[in-house]
Design a protein around this motif. Structure first.
Motif, PDB file in Angstrom:
ATOM      1  N   CYS A 163       2.357   9.017   2.048  1.00  0.00           N
ATOM      2  CA  CYS A 163       2.429   7.381   2.726  1.00  0.00           C
ATOM      3  C   CYS A 163       3.606   7.419   3.775  1.00  0.00           C
ATOM      4  N   PHE A 164       4.745   8.185   3.935  1.00  0.00           N
ATOM      5  CA  PHE A 164       5.760   8.139   4.412  1.00  0.00           C
ATOM      6  C   PHE A 164       5.277   8.664   6.250  1.00  0.00           C
ATOM      7  N   GLY A 202       1.111  -1.241   0.180  1.00  0.00           N
ATOM      8  CA  GLY A 202       0.079  -0.129   0.501  1.00  0.00           C
ATOM      9  C   GLY A 202       0.702   1.146  -0.180  1.00  0.00           C
ATOM     10  N   ALA A 203       2.226   1.587   0.550  1.00  0.00           N
ATOM     11  CA  ALA A 203       2.379   1.774   0.726  1.00  0.00           C
ATOM     12  C   ALA A 203       3.796   2.497  -0.961  1.00  0.00           C
ATOM     13  N   VAL A 204       4.039   1.685  -1.724  1.00  0.00           N
ATOM     14  CA  VAL A 204       4.579   2.144  -2.219  1.00  0.00           C
ATOM     15  C   VAL A 204       4.177   1.809  -3.882  1.00  0.00           C
ATOM     16  N   THR A 205       2.918   1.831  -4.163  1.00  0.00           N
ATOM     17  CA  THR A 205       1.951   1.148  -4.782  1.00  0.00           C
ATOM     18  C   THR A 205       2.207   2.326  -6.208  1.00  0.00           C
ATOM     19  N   LEU A 206       1.075   3.892  -4.923  1.00  0.00           N
ATOM     20  CA  LEU A 206       1.325   5.444  -5.845  1.00  0.00           C
ATOM     21  C   LEU A 206       3.075   5.873  -6.356  1.00  0.00           C
ATOM     22  N   PRO A 207       3.511   6.043  -5.290  1.00  0.00           N
ATOM     23  CA  PRO A 207       4.451   6.653  -5.482  1.00  0.00           C
ATOM     24  C   PRO A 207       5.225   6.007  -6.298  1.00  0.00           C
ATOM     25  N   THR A 208       5.491   4.366  -6.452  1.00  0.00           N
ATOM     26  CA  THR A 208       6.217   3.516  -8.036  1.00  0.00           C
ATOM     27  C   THR A 208       5.065   3.703  -8.602  1.00  0.00           C
ATOM     28  N   PHE A 209       4.091   4.170  -9.007  1.00  0.00           N
ATOM     29  CA  PHE A 209       3.568   4.633 -10.380  1.00  0.00           C
ATOM     30  C   PHE A 209       3.496   6.392 -10.751  1.00  0.00           C
ATOM     31  N   MET A 210       3.434   7.279  -9.605  1.00  0.00           N
ATOM     32  CA  MET A 210       4.177   8.350 -10.227  1.00  0.00           C
ATOM     33  C   MET A 210       5.496   8.678 -10.701  1.00  0.00           C
ATOM     34  N   LEU A 211       6.655   7.534 -10.447  1.00  0.00           N
ATOM     35  CA  LEU A 211       7.726   7.532 -10.384  1.00  0.00           C
ATOM     36  C   LEU A 211       7.953   6.961 -11.807  1.00  0.00           C
TER      37      LEU A 211
END
Length: 581
Positions: free
Chosen positions: A118-119, A75-84
């Motif tokens: 997320c952080f 849950g924490a990494v999905t959206l930031p990774t998607f944005m990246l």
């Protein structure tokens, strides 16, 4: 965390998420090195918090969905990774002069807002989770590790904010997202107990905060834009958006805000008109219904259009703009609407009767709606992509309204909608909030998000099809084949089989082998991939697409096999992210 064995630390879901992150990091250009460091830190810290939460009982006041792991790492990494991944795609476009610097900077701001949200949630979870390790040295090590992660994260945000101008506004904007995400996660877990896991709550709330913050930025830009030369950070990065995107965003956010206000309106009405007589209760329910439909009509026809018109400067009322847009190509678009109505009517009637009169497992019955999504959306993506964007927004608004009616039992439809939806639920759904209802929010959003995110520059022609391919074809075939022929299970406790996963991966690749040449023959490929003298040759571009496709199909298939989270939300985002590389 030091006391946890390696086998406990790296289970199947965490291994797939790690592979997902490594692939994205491996694709980073040097210009985005700082972003990669931030994502690595977020993943390590999320894993630390996930292990700590799952070995502690201090967060037992939050009742999460039964039968699912915490899912904090995913849950924490999905959206930031998607944005990246979108930022990587935008960087390619900027190097080819297909997008301007403002779009690239705005996507960077969105990435850091997602990272900060997320952080911040992870920091709050870490602070309120007691350390159950017996060793004093382990507890001291865990405390130091959490402090180091916090300091590094703060330093990364500071380094980003000092690049360019308006450093203080960048930090405040990221802090606003983090604070809002924490409050919204807390509210979601308290208001809807046993409905979502921590990871699902994190994905939903951070996505909502980003979506609302984006619209809030455009709303604030409007009055200040005429009086000052970019005093706010998002003014510097702002750019004109499409009318369809603004209409969808205003409509959905307006309904979400209305749902929050409606609670107090209806509770006030119940307190004012409380009675124990059955006849009086019927009148009270009818009065509640009048309040609901009158306020909803005023919202849709007055408040939301006024907000949208204020943000975008339409040359007419937004609802009239929608009517004009539909009748620009009346034959094609009205024919498509008629086709959708026929498919929905026949499918729902057929599957609802099956659900009532047979012993077909609900999980298989729900997968038929995935196939219905393929029949409905695949032709529209190719023939009428802009109209499909608008239709997705309208459908989500309708489903959101129906969910409000169901939860509050608005007379006379509330009980009917509730009984109909219960025909397709299983043990993973809550009676209070059906977040996993496949043909409802999750399936529709899973198909819509890749299409919405592909608007503007897109050099990956299969990217808009990410949700349709991964959910409509891959997930469906994996469930059906695994249920009927599966023997070899991925884990001793899980139900997912190797045969099902292999069938899902093979079916998506087979569908793409048919779809890709068709897109190229119809000219869709050339309209999505703008080749310039600096770009790759067409054959080399095909090779790159197939490599990214193989990675996307394999990783998303493995994630579907191992995760117990809301796969209709996570899998399309992972699939899309890897396609953009």
């Amino acid at each position: 965390m030091a006391a946890v064995s390696f086998s406990q630390l790296l289970n199947g879901e965490r291994a797939v998420v790690t592979l997902y992150i490594v692939i994205v990091l491996f694709s980073l250009p040097l210009s985005l090195f700082l972003y990669g460091v931030a994502l690595s830190l977020l993943a390590i810290f999320a894993l630390f918090v996930e292990v700590r939460v799952e070995t502690s009982t201090s967060l037992s006041q939050f009742k999460t969905r039964a039968g699912a792991s915490s899912g904090i790492l995913l849950g924490a990494v999905t959206l930031p990774t998607f944005m990246l991944s979108k930022l990587i795609q935008q960087s390619r476009a900027f190097s080819l002069h297909h997008v301007h610097l403002g779009e690239l900077n705005y996507m960077a701001l969105q990435y850091w807002a997602a990272f900060g949200s997320c952080f911040t949630v992870l920091m709050v979870l870490c602070l309120f989770t007691s350390d159950n390790t017996r060793s004093h040295s382990c507890r001291a090590w865990n405390a130091r590790f959490g402090l180091v992660c916090f300091l590094i994260g703060a330093e990364l945000l500071f380094l980003y904010s000092t690049t360019g101008v308006h450093a203080i506004w960048k930090l405040l904007w990221v802090f606003f997202h983090g604070f809002a995400a924490v409050k919204l996660v807390q509210h979601l877990l308290n208001a809807f107990p046993s409905c979502v896991s921590f990871g699902e709550a994190l994905l939903i709330t951070v996505g909502l905060v980003l979506y609302f913050g984006d619209m809030l930025a455009y709303t604030i830009v409007k009055p200040y834009g005429y009086m000052t030369s970019s005093e706010l950070v998002f003014m510097q990065y702002g750019f004109r958006r499409s009318e369809i995107g603004i209409i969808i965003q205003g409509l959905l956010l307006g309904l979400l805000l209305y749902a929050a206000v409606l609670k107090y309106l209806l509770r006030g009405w119940d307190g004012f008109s409380s009675s124990t007589y059955s006849g009086a209760r019927i009148c009270i329910e009818k009065g509640k219904s009048v309040i609901f439909f009158a306020s909803l009509g005023f919202l849709i026809f007055v408040i939301i259009p006024s907000w949208i018109h204020f943000v975008q400067d339409f040359d007419m009322h937004p609802l009239l703009w929608v009517v004009r847009f539909v009748f620009m190509e009346p034959v094609k678009r009205l024919s498509l609407c008629l086709y959708w109505v026929c498919v929905i009517y026949l499918s729902v009637l057929r599957f609802y009767n099956i659900s009532k009169n047979s012993k077909t497992e609900r999980i298989l019955l729900r997968k038929y709606y995935h196939l219905m999504a393929v029949l409905m959306f695949l032709p529209a993506v190719i023939l009428q992509p802009k109209f499909l964007d608008l239709a997705f927004g309208a459908a989500l608004a309708v489903f959101l309204t129906l969910e409000i009616i169901r939860v509050w039992r608005i007379w006379p439809l509330g009980q009917l909608v509730h009984e109909f939806m219960n025909a397709f639920t299983d043990h993973r759904d809550s009676d209070l909030l059906i977040v996993r209802h496949d043909y409802h929010f999750s399936l529709l959003l899973g198909c819509a998000l890749p299409i919405w995110m592909s608007s503007g520059y897109n050099d990956r022609p299969l990217a808009p099809f990410a949700g349709i391919l991964s959910l409509g074809i891959g997930d469906t075939m994996a469930s059906m084949v695994g249920h009927k022929y599966g023997v070899l299970r991925w884990s001793k406790t899980g139900k997912k089989t190797i045969e099902g996963t292999a069938a899902g991966i093979a079916s998506v690749l087979a569908a793409c082998s048919v779809l890709f040449p068709h897109l190229a023959s119809t000219g869709y490929f050339l309209t999505e991939v703008s080749l310039s003298p600096l770009s790759l040759s067409l054959s080399r571009a095909h090779t790159r697409h197939w490599i990214s496709l193989l990675l996307a199909v394999t990783v998303s298939g493995l994630l579907e096999a191992y995760t117990a989270q809301l796969d209709n939300a996570f899998i399309p985002l992972v699939f899309y992210s890897l396609l953009c590389l």
